[in-house]
Design a protein around this motif. Structure first.
Motif, PDB file in Angstrom:
ATOM      1  N   VAL A  86      -7.321   4.340  -2.848  1.00  0.00           N
ATOM      2  CA  VAL A  86      -8.256   3.213  -2.861  1.00  0.00           C
ATOM      3  C   VAL A  86      -8.496   2.822  -1.409  1.00  0.00           C
ATOM      4  O   VAL A  86      -7.555   2.666  -0.639  1.00  0.00           O
ATOM      5  CB  VAL A  86      -7.653   2.038  -3.671  1.00  0.00           C
ATOM      6  CG1 VAL A  86      -8.482   0.782  -3.518  1.00  0.00           C
ATOM      7  CG2 VAL A  86      -7.507   2.448  -5.124  1.00  0.00           C
ATOM      8  N   LEU A  89       2.243   7.606  -0.343  1.00  0.00           N
ATOM      9  CA  LEU A  89       3.322   8.570  -0.615  1.00  0.00           C
ATOM     10  C   LEU A  89       4.714   7.930  -0.571  1.00  0.00           C
ATOM     11  O   LEU A  89       5.716   8.620  -0.706  1.00  0.00           O
ATOM     12  CB  LEU A  89       3.289   9.679   0.431  1.00  0.00           C
ATOM     13  CG  LEU A  89       2.401  10.871   0.166  1.00  0.00           C
ATOM     14  CD1 LEU A  89       2.314  11.733   1.425  1.00  0.00           C
ATOM     15  CD2 LEU A  89       2.948  11.712  -0.965  1.00  0.00           C
ATOM     16  N   GLN A 109      -3.368  -3.603  -8.061  1.00  0.00           N
ATOM     17  CA  GLN A 109      -3.977  -4.072  -6.812  1.00  0.00           C
ATOM     18  C   GLN A 109      -3.039  -5.113  -6.206  1.00  0.00           C
ATOM     19  O   GLN A 109      -2.662  -6.069  -6.886  1.00  0.00           O
ATOM     20  CB  GLN A 109      -5.308  -4.769  -7.120  1.00  0.00           C
ATOM     21  CG  GLN A 109      -6.382  -3.866  -7.677  1.00  0.00           C
ATOM     22  CD  GLN A 109      -7.193  -3.235  -6.561  1.00  0.00           C
ATOM     23  OE1 GLN A 109      -7.054  -3.631  -5.402  1.00  0.00           O
ATOM     24  NE2 GLN A 109      -8.004  -2.258  -6.896  1.00  0.00           N
ATOM     25  N   HIS A 110      -2.717  -4.949  -4.927  1.00  0.00           N
ATOM     26  CA  HIS A 110      -1.757  -5.902  -4.351  1.00  0.00           C
ATOM     27  C   HIS A 110      -2.286  -7.337  -4.370  1.00  0.00           C
ATOM     28  O   HIS A 110      -1.502  -8.270  -4.517  1.00  0.00           O
ATOM     29  CB  HIS A 110      -1.297  -5.466  -2.954  1.00  0.00           C
ATOM     30  CG  HIS A 110      -2.367  -5.362  -1.928  1.00  0.00           C
ATOM     31  ND1 HIS A 110      -2.597  -4.233  -1.189  1.00  0.00           N
ATOM     32  CD2 HIS A 110      -3.292  -6.262  -1.494  1.00  0.00           C
ATOM     33  CE1 HIS A 110      -3.586  -4.450  -0.345  1.00  0.00           C
ATOM     34  NE2 HIS A 110      -4.043  -5.663  -0.527  1.00  0.00           N
ATOM     35  N   GLN A 111      -3.636  -7.492  -4.260  1.00  0.00           N
ATOM     36  CA  GLN A 111      -4.187  -8.860  -4.263  1.00  0.00           C
ATOM     37  C   GLN A 111      -3.713  -9.605  -5.527  1.00  0.00           C
ATOM     38  O   GLN A 111      -3.295 -10.756  -5.467  1.00  0.00           O
ATOM     39  CB  GLN A 111      -5.723  -8.866  -4.293  1.00  0.00           C
ATOM     40  CG  GLN A 111      -6.418  -8.190  -3.161  1.00  0.00           C
ATOM     41  CD  GLN A 111      -6.632  -6.708  -3.368  1.00  0.00           C
ATOM     42  OE1 GLN A 111      -5.740  -6.004  -3.820  1.00  0.00           O
ATOM     43  NE2 GLN A 111      -7.807  -6.210  -3.029  1.00  0.00           N
ATOM     44  N   SER A 162       6.303   6.961   1.978  1.00  0.00           N
ATOM     45  CA  SER A 162       7.099   7.359   3.152  1.00  0.00           C
ATOM     46  C   SER A 162       7.663   6.115   3.830  1.00  0.00           C
ATOM     47  O   SER A 162       8.839   6.069   4.168  1.00  0.00           O
ATOM     48  CB  SER A 162       6.235   8.116   4.155  1.00  0.00           C
ATOM     49  OG  SER A 162       5.726   9.266   3.570  1.00  0.00           O
ATOM     50  N   ASP A 163       6.803   5.120   4.033  1.00  0.00           N
ATOM     51  CA  ASP A 163       7.280   3.892   4.683  1.00  0.00           C
ATOM     52  C   ASP A 163       8.273   3.157   3.777  1.00  0.00           C
ATOM     53  O   ASP A 163       9.288   2.637   4.244  1.00  0.00           O
ATOM     54  CB  ASP A 163       6.097   2.983   5.039  1.00  0.00           C
ATOM     55  CG  ASP A 163       5.250   3.557   6.163  1.00  0.00           C
ATOM     56  OD1 ASP A 163       5.805   4.243   7.043  1.00  0.00           O
ATOM     57  OD2 ASP A 163       4.016   3.346   6.163  1.00  0.00           O
ATOM     58  N   THR A 193       0.865  -1.186   0.000  1.00  0.00           N
ATOM     59  CA  THR A 193       0.000   0.000   0.000  1.00  0.00           C
ATOM     60  C   THR A 193       0.902   1.236   0.000  1.00  0.00           C
ATOM     61  O   THR A 193       1.067   1.912   1.025  1.00  0.00           O
ATOM     62  CB  THR A 193      -0.901  -0.009   1.263  1.00  0.00           C
ATOM     63  OG1 THR A 193      -0.083  -0.319   2.391  1.00  0.00           O
ATOM     64  CG2 THR A 193      -2.027  -1.034   1.163  1.00  0.00           C
ATOM     65  N   ALA A 194       1.450   1.550  -1.170  1.00  0.00           N
ATOM     66  CA  ALA A 194       2.551   2.524  -1.254  1.00  0.00           C
ATOM     67  C   ALA A 194       2.178   3.932  -0.787  1.00  0.00           C
ATOM     68  O   ALA A 194       2.948   4.573  -0.081  1.00  0.00           O
ATOM     69  CB  ALA A 194       3.070   2.572  -2.683  1.00  0.00           C
ATOM     70  N   GLU A 239       0.916   0.287  -5.666  1.00  0.00           N
ATOM     71  CA  GLU A 239      -0.137   1.280  -5.452  1.00  0.00           C
ATOM     72  C   GLU A 239      -1.262   1.058  -6.460  1.00  0.00           C
ATOM     73  O   GLU A 239      -1.016   0.993  -7.662  1.00  0.00           O
ATOM     74  CB  GLU A 239       0.451   2.693  -5.590  1.00  0.00           C
ATOM     75  CG  GLU A 239      -0.552   3.827  -5.554  1.00  0.00           C
ATOM     76  CD  GLU A 239      -1.474   3.824  -4.320  1.00  0.00           C
ATOM     77  OE1 GLU A 239      -0.980   3.817  -3.195  1.00  0.00           O
ATOM     78  OE2 GLU A 239      -2.711   3.799  -4.513  1.00  0.00           O
ATOM     79  N   ALA A 240      -2.483   0.962  -5.949  1.00  0.00           N
ATOM     80  CA  ALA A 240      -3.627   0.695  -6.818  1.00  0.00           C
ATOM     81  C   ALA A 240      -4.061   1.935  -7.615  1.00  0.00           C
ATOM     82  O   ALA A 240      -4.506   1.817  -8.760  1.00  0.00           O
ATOM     83  CB  ALA A 240      -4.788   0.174  -5.983  1.00  0.00           C
ATOM     84  N   ASP A 245      -0.521  -1.173   4.791  1.00  0.00           N
ATOM     85  CA  ASP A 245      -0.963   0.031   5.520  1.00  0.00           C
ATOM     86  C   ASP A 245      -2.183   0.587   4.785  1.00  0.00           C
ATOM     87  O   ASP A 245      -2.110   1.607   4.110  1.00  0.00           O
ATOM     88  CB  ASP A 245       0.179   1.063   5.559  1.00  0.00           C
ATOM     89  CG  ASP A 245      -0.237   2.390   6.162  1.00  0.00           C
ATOM     90  OD1 ASP A 245      -1.274   2.448   6.853  1.00  0.00           O
ATOM     91  OD2 ASP A 245       0.496   3.379   5.945  1.00  0.00           O
TER      92      ASP A 245
HETATM   93  C1  LIG Z   1      -2.629   4.831   4.118  1.00  0.00           C
HETATM   94  S1  LIG Z   1      -2.032   4.911   2.505  1.00  0.00           S
HETATM   95  C2  LIG Z   1      -0.400   4.274   2.675  1.00  0.00           C
HETATM   96  C3  LIG Z   1       0.599   5.255   3.130  1.00  0.00           C
HETATM   97  C4  LIG Z   1       2.001   4.754   2.996  1.00  0.00           C
HETATM   98  N1  LIG Z   1       2.295   3.691   3.932  1.00  0.00           N
HETATM   99  C5  LIG Z   1       3.014   5.860   3.100  1.00  0.00           C
HETATM  100  O1  LIG Z   1       3.985   5.707   3.859  1.00  0.00           O
HETATM  101  O2  LIG Z   1       2.870   6.880   2.417  1.00  0.00           O
HETATM  102  C6  LIG Z   1      -2.806   3.563   1.682  1.00  0.00           C
HETATM  103  C7  LIG Z   1      -2.479   3.508   0.212  1.00  0.00           C
HETATM  104  O3  LIG Z   1      -2.725   2.186  -0.257  1.00  0.00           O
HETATM  105  C8  LIG Z   1      -3.391   2.231  -1.483  1.00  0.00           C
HETATM  106  N2  LIG Z   1      -4.164   0.979  -1.607  1.00  0.00           N
HETATM  107  C9  LIG Z   1      -5.331   0.653  -0.979  1.00  0.00           C
HETATM  108  N3  LIG Z   1      -5.724  -0.582  -1.333  1.00  0.00           N
HETATM  109  C10 LIG Z   1      -4.791  -1.061  -2.171  1.00  0.00           C
HETATM  110  C11 LIG Z   1      -4.635  -2.300  -2.885  1.00  0.00           C
HETATM  111  N4  LIG Z   1      -5.550  -3.266  -2.781  1.00  0.00           N
HETATM  112  N5  LIG Z   1      -3.544  -2.475  -3.662  1.00  0.00           N
HETATM  113  C12 LIG Z   1      -2.610  -1.488  -3.767  1.00  0.00           C
HETATM  114  N6  LIG Z   1      -2.726  -0.275  -3.155  1.00  0.00           N
HETATM  115  C13 LIG Z   1      -3.780  -0.075  -2.355  1.00  0.00           C
HETATM  116  C14 LIG Z   1      -4.251   3.474  -1.387  1.00  0.00           C
HETATM  117  O4  LIG Z   1      -4.615   3.950  -2.679  1.00  0.00           O
HETATM  118  C15 LIG Z   1      -3.342   4.430  -0.626  1.00  0.00           C
HETATM  119  O5  LIG Z   1      -2.539   5.171  -1.481  1.00  0.00           O
END
Ligand SMILES: C[S@@+](CC[C@H](N)C(=O)[O-])C[C@H]1O[C@@H](n2cnc3c(N)ncnc32)[C@H](O)[C@@H]1O
Length: 259
Positions: free
Chosen positions: A204, A107, A164-166, A109-110, A104-105, A128-129, A183
Motif C-alpha cells: 500500500v 517484510l 490500516q494503521h490509521q 525486517s525492522d 508499516t510492517a 500491515e495493510a 516506514d
Molecule cells: C517500505 S515497506 C516497510 C518495510 C519494513 N519496515 C520492513 O522492515 O520490511 C512499507 C509497508 O507498509 C505498508 N503500509 C503502507 N501504508 C500502510 C498503512 N496505512 N497501514 C499499514 N500498512 C501500511 C505497505 O503495504 C508496505 O508493506
C-alpha cells in the motif's frame, strides 16, 4: 488472485491453502499437476499464491517470486550480536522491555530487529495493510529457520496485525507503547533497497497522514520515528526532527515525547 498448492501436496497443505484462500477472500484452485503458467491461463489470473509445506510464495507474471525471508535484518542482527550498532535502534532508543508499534510492517525486517532488542519482556506489534503481504510474512515469521535460535525466537515473538494503521492506532489507548514507528513506501525508491522490489506490487503506497502521527504522539511514551527519503518533504510536513541521514539518502526523523 487465486491460491493453490505446490505439486503433489499433503492433505494438510491443501487444507492450509484453502484456509489462506478464505482469509484472502479469493478462490482456491486445486493444483492438479498443472504448471503455474497453466493455472494463470485457466483462471485468467496473473497473481497466484502457492502454499507448500515449507512456505507461502506469491508468483506473478514477469516478477520475481515473493516469499518471506529475514532480508537485511539478518545482517543487522549479526552486527548487533557482535556488539555493533544499528541505526534504527540508535535513533529510536529502543531497549529491553519496550513496546514498539511498527505501523508499516512490510517484510518485518525492522520489526525483527526491534523484537530482538526488546526481548521476551518487550513487545512488537507489526501492522500491515496489504492482506497478501500480511499472510505471507505472518506465516514466514512462524516457520522460517535461520539456524540461529535467538533470531528464530525473535521472529516467532512478533505480533502481526492486518489493517490500516490509521484505524488501528485510533483505537489504541494513550501512552500504551514506548515507540511508534512508520516506514511508508518511498515515492522515490532508493536503489539499495532491493528487498522491497518484490513487494512493490502488493504494498500500500499512501502518504503518512497527520491524523496517524497525532495518534502516534498520543500513544507513544518515548518517541515517534519516521523513515523516509531525505528529500521526501515528509519530515518537515509532519513535524519530525531529522535525526540521521545515510549515504543512500535514507533518513530517520523523530518526535520526542516529553516526560
Ligand atoms: C517500505 S515497506 C516497510 C518495510 C519494513 N519496515 C520492513 O522492515 O520490511 C512499507 C509497508 O507498509 C505498508 N503500509 C503502507 N501504508 C500502510 C498503512 N496505512 N497501514 C499499514 N500498512 C501500511 C505497505 O503495504 C508496505 O508493506
Amino acid at each position: 488472485m487465486i491460491v493453490t498448492t505446490s505439486e503433489r501436496p499433503p492433505v494438510e497443505t491443501i487444507e492450509h491453502a484453502m484456509s489462506i484462500a478464505t482469509e484472502l477472500e479469493v478462490s482456491y484452485a486445486p493444483r492438479s499437476n498443472k504448471t503455474i503458467r497453466a493455472l494463470q491461463t485457466k483462471w485468467e489470473e496473473e497473481a497466484i499464491v502457492v502454499v507448500s509445506p515449507q512456505e507461502i510464495r506469491l508468483m506473478q507474471e514477469g516478477q520475481q517470486p515473493f516469499y518471506f525471508h529475514p532480508s537485511m535484518a539478518l545482517v543487522r542482527l549479526k552486527r548487533l550480536r557482535s556488539g555493533g550498532n544499528d541505526t534504527l535502534i540508535s535513533v529510536s532508543g529502543a531497549v529491553t522491555g519496550d513496546t514498539v508499534l511498527d505501523c508499516t510492517a512490510g517484510l518485518c525486517s525492522d520489526s525483527l530487529v526491534f523484537k530482538y532488542v526488546v526481548g521476551e519482556q518487550g513487545k512488537v506489534v507489526a501492522m500491515e495493510a496489504s492482506r497478501t503481504l500480511h499472510v505471507i510474512v505472518r506465516e514466514g515469521l512462524q516457520t522460517y529457520k535461520t539456524g540461529l535460535a535467538d533470531i528464530d525466537q525473535a521472529m516467532r515473538g512478533i505480533q502481526t496485525v492486518q489493517g490500516q494503521h490509521q484505524e488501528l492506532l485510533s483505537r489504541m489507548e494513550d501512552n500504551s507503547a514506548d515507540i511508534v514507528y512508520f516506514d511508508p513506501m518511498f515515492e522515490k525508491p532508493v536503489t539499495t533497497s532491493n528487498s522491497m522490489v518484490p513487494i512493490r506490487s502488493q504494498a500500500v503506497r499512501e502518504s503518512l497522514t497527520r491524523e496517524a502521527v497525532k495518534d502516534a504522539i498520543r500513544i507513544a511514551r518515548k518517541k515517534v520515528v519516521l523513515k523516509d527519503h531525505r528529500d521526501s518533504g515528509q519530515f518537515e510536513r509532519l513535524g519530525f526532527r531529522l535525526a540521521r541521514v545515510s549515504a543512500s539518502a535514507v533518513a530517520y526523523g523523530v518526535i520526542e515525547i516529553d516526560g
